[in-house]
Write an enzyme that holds these catalytic residues in place. Structure first.
Site, PDB file in Angstrom:
ATOM      1  N   GLU A 275      -9.759  -1.460   5.566  1.00 46.11           N
ATOM      2  CA  GLU A 275     -10.360  -1.073   6.674  1.00 46.11           C
ATOM      3  C   GLU A 275     -11.678  -1.823   6.991  1.00 46.11           C
ATOM      4  O   GLU A 275     -12.036  -2.561   5.994  1.00 46.11           O
ATOM      5  CB  GLU A 275     -10.632   0.258   6.761  1.00 46.11           C
ATOM      6  CG  GLU A 275      -9.643   1.278   6.662  1.00 46.11           C
ATOM      7  CD  GLU A 275      -8.579   1.375   7.686  1.00 46.11           C
ATOM      8  OE1 GLU A 275      -8.493   0.634   8.414  1.00 46.11           O
ATOM      9  OE2 GLU A 275      -8.102   2.713   7.704  1.00 46.11           O
TER      10      GLU A 275
ATOM     11  N   ASN B  82      -7.417  -2.077  14.475  1.00 43.73           N
ATOM     12  CA  ASN B  82      -8.684  -2.367  13.935  1.00 43.73           C
ATOM     13  C   ASN B  82      -9.068  -3.455  13.214  1.00 43.73           C
ATOM     14  O   ASN B  82     -10.041  -3.639  12.716  1.00 43.73           O
ATOM     15  CB  ASN B  82      -9.456  -1.292  13.424  1.00 43.73           C
ATOM     16  CG  ASN B  82      -8.839  -0.772  11.911  1.00 43.73           C
ATOM     17  OD1 ASN B  82      -7.815  -1.450  11.594  1.00 43.73           O
ATOM     18  ND2 ASN B  82      -9.231   0.278  11.375  1.00 43.73           N
TER      19      ASN B  82
ATOM     20  N   ASP C  18       0.890  -1.192  -0.063  1.00 45.12           N
ATOM     21  CA  ASP C  18       0.307   0.215  -0.026  1.00 45.12           C
ATOM     22  C   ASP C  18       0.695   1.170   0.035  1.00 45.12           C
ATOM     23  O   ASP C  18       2.074   1.258   0.246  1.00 45.12           O
ATOM     24  CB  ASP C  18      -1.060   0.065   1.155  1.00 45.12           C
ATOM     25  CG  ASP C  18      -0.419  -0.421   2.599  1.00 45.12           C
ATOM     26  OD1 ASP C  18       0.922  -0.423   2.681  1.00 45.12           O
ATOM     27  OD2 ASP C  18      -0.971  -0.636   3.387  1.00 45.12           O
TER      28      ASP C  18
ATOM     29  N   HIS D 217      -7.090  -4.183  10.497  1.00 42.53           N
ATOM     30  CA  HIS D 217      -7.005  -3.988   9.051  1.00 42.53           C
ATOM     31  C   HIS D 217      -5.834  -5.075   8.625  1.00 42.53           C
ATOM     32  O   HIS D 217      -4.731  -4.793   9.325  1.00 42.53           O
ATOM     33  CB  HIS D 217      -7.069  -2.562   8.531  1.00 42.53           C
ATOM     34  CG  HIS D 217      -5.759  -2.058   8.975  1.00 42.53           C
ATOM     35  ND1 HIS D 217      -5.934  -0.447   9.040  1.00 42.53           N
ATOM     36  CD2 HIS D 217      -4.547  -2.375   9.290  1.00 42.53           C
ATOM     37  CE1 HIS D 217      -4.789   0.037   9.481  1.00 42.53           C
ATOM     38  NE2 HIS D 217      -4.056  -1.014   9.487  1.00 42.53           N
TER      39      HIS D 217
HETATM   40  C1  F6R Z   1       1.599  -0.974   6.167  1.00 47.46           C
HETATM   41  C2  F6R Z   1       0.114  -1.791   6.498  1.00 47.46           C
HETATM   42  C3  F6R Z   1      -0.549  -1.821   7.563  1.00 47.46           C
HETATM   43  C4  F6R Z   1       0.062  -1.999   8.768  1.00 47.46           C
HETATM   44  C5  F6R Z   1      -0.451  -1.800  10.245  1.00 47.46           C
HETATM   45  C6  F6R Z   1       0.374  -2.028  11.189  1.00 47.46           C
HETATM   46  O1  F6R Z   1       2.114  -1.340   5.088  1.00 47.46           O
HETATM   47  O2  F6R Z   1      -0.199  -2.320   5.465  1.00 47.46           O
HETATM   48  O3  F6R Z   1      -1.702  -2.516   7.415  1.00 47.46           O
HETATM   49  O4  F6R Z   1       0.920  -2.967   8.687  1.00 47.46           O
HETATM   50  O5  F6R Z   1      -1.212  -0.845  10.241  1.00 47.46           O
HETATM   51  O6  F6R Z   1       1.070  -0.942  11.324  1.00 47.46           O
HETATM   52  P1  F6R Z   1       2.307  -0.781  12.712  1.00 47.46           P
HETATM   53  O7  F6R Z   1       3.302  -1.930  12.329  1.00 47.46           O
HETATM   54  O8  F6R Z   1       2.993   0.593  12.559  1.00 47.46           O
HETATM   55  O9  F6R Z   1       1.406  -0.875  13.754  1.00 47.46           O
END
Ligand code: F6R
Length: 263
Positions: free
Chosen positions: A144, A137, A67, A139
């Site tokens: 989301e 959440n 992403d 995701h």
């Molecule tokens: C980032 C992504 C997100 C993160 C998730 C956890 O490329 O796809 O799904 O993996 O938000 O982020 P952290 O590790 O910063 O808590």
């Protein structure tokens, strides 16, 4: 599903790096799906060390990031392009032509762009190993809550929770991105193998729901229950709300004896 429990973030990152390194050694032309975020930092650090000190060769590896924020140029300090460059690509030998990250600076025909990203994954032959983090959440990528479980790469509006979590990384005067381009759940589920990393108490509820709750678009990581080869690597805090620890431990022990290649 395998659940590997580690004491903390560092051990978790090293374990993920070990699995990736083994996969690259077995298949030097590995197609690797990558994630960003704080949970992945130790993993990249260890992969860089393995490259420098143990000659882990990435020269034929092809990567696809999950992403990117919409509206951020690749040089913006909070863009995922920048994160990947700083923490991984600048320190290993993956040819630039083999690196794919959604372009957050595009404007206009988003659907066409997202279809072309999907096509580049297909043209490469699909993803062999996909790395994921998880949001509070639930995701994965930026899928989301309420994202379609069949979704493909597309433009996605970020939830308030995600925007709030990101606010601390941006200058006060800056607008925090409200949208992203993300691989869909359907895209992720097509990877041959998936590794999800989670660390810290703020992920405990999401991990329990993803692994032991119902499959639901309200917790998009729960769609991983439909995938035949997922390994969750979690630290003790992130695994704190799981109910079946004993069973996961026995599964790991038997896997080590019967099918050690899976580890
Ligand atoms: C980032 C992504 C997100 C993160 C998730 C956890 O490329 O796809 O799904 O993996 O938000 O982020 P952290 O590790 O910063 O808590």
């Amino acid at each position: 599903m395998l659940l590997v429990l580690k004491p903390g973030k560092q051990e978790l990152g090293r374990e993920a790096a070990r699995i990736i390194a083994n996969a690259v050694r077995r298949n030097p032309v590995l197609r690797l799906g990558l994630a960003t975020g704080s949970t992945t930092l130790e993993m990249y650090k260890e992969l860089v060390r393995l490259h420098r000190e143990e000659s882990l060769d990435f020269s034929q590896v092809v990567t696809f990031n999950l992403d990117e924020y919409l509206g951020l140029s690749p040089t913006h300090s909070q863009s995922f392009h920048h994160f990947m460059q700083q923490n991984f690509f600048a320190h290993v030998n993956i040819p630039a032509a083999n690196i794919h990250i959604p372009d957050g600076s595009i404007t206009g025909d988003y659907d066409r762009y997202c279809c072309s990203y999907e096509q580049s994954i297909r043209d490469a032959g699909g993803i062999d190993l996909q790395i994921l983090g998880i949001g509070r959440n639930g995701h994965i990528g930026f899928n989301e809550p309420t994202s379609s479980l069949g979704s493909r790469t597309r433009l996605k509006v970020l939830s308030k929770e995600t925007i709030d979590d990101n606010r601390k990384f941006f200058e006060q005067s800056e607008k925090v991105p409200e949208c992203a381009i993300t691989m869909g759940i359907g895209t992720i589920l097509e990877a041959k193998r998936i590794l999800l990393l989670a660390s810290g108490p703020s992920k405990a509820a999401a991990i329990a729901q993803a692994i032991e709750g119902p499959v639901t678009a309200s917790v998009t990581a729960s769609a991983l229950q439909l995938h035949p080869d997922v390994t969750f690597i979690v630290d003790e805090q992130a695994g704190a709300q799981l109910k079946h620890h004993d069973y996961y431990r026995r599964v790991l022990e038997m896997t080590a004896i019967l099918t050690p290649d899976r580890l």
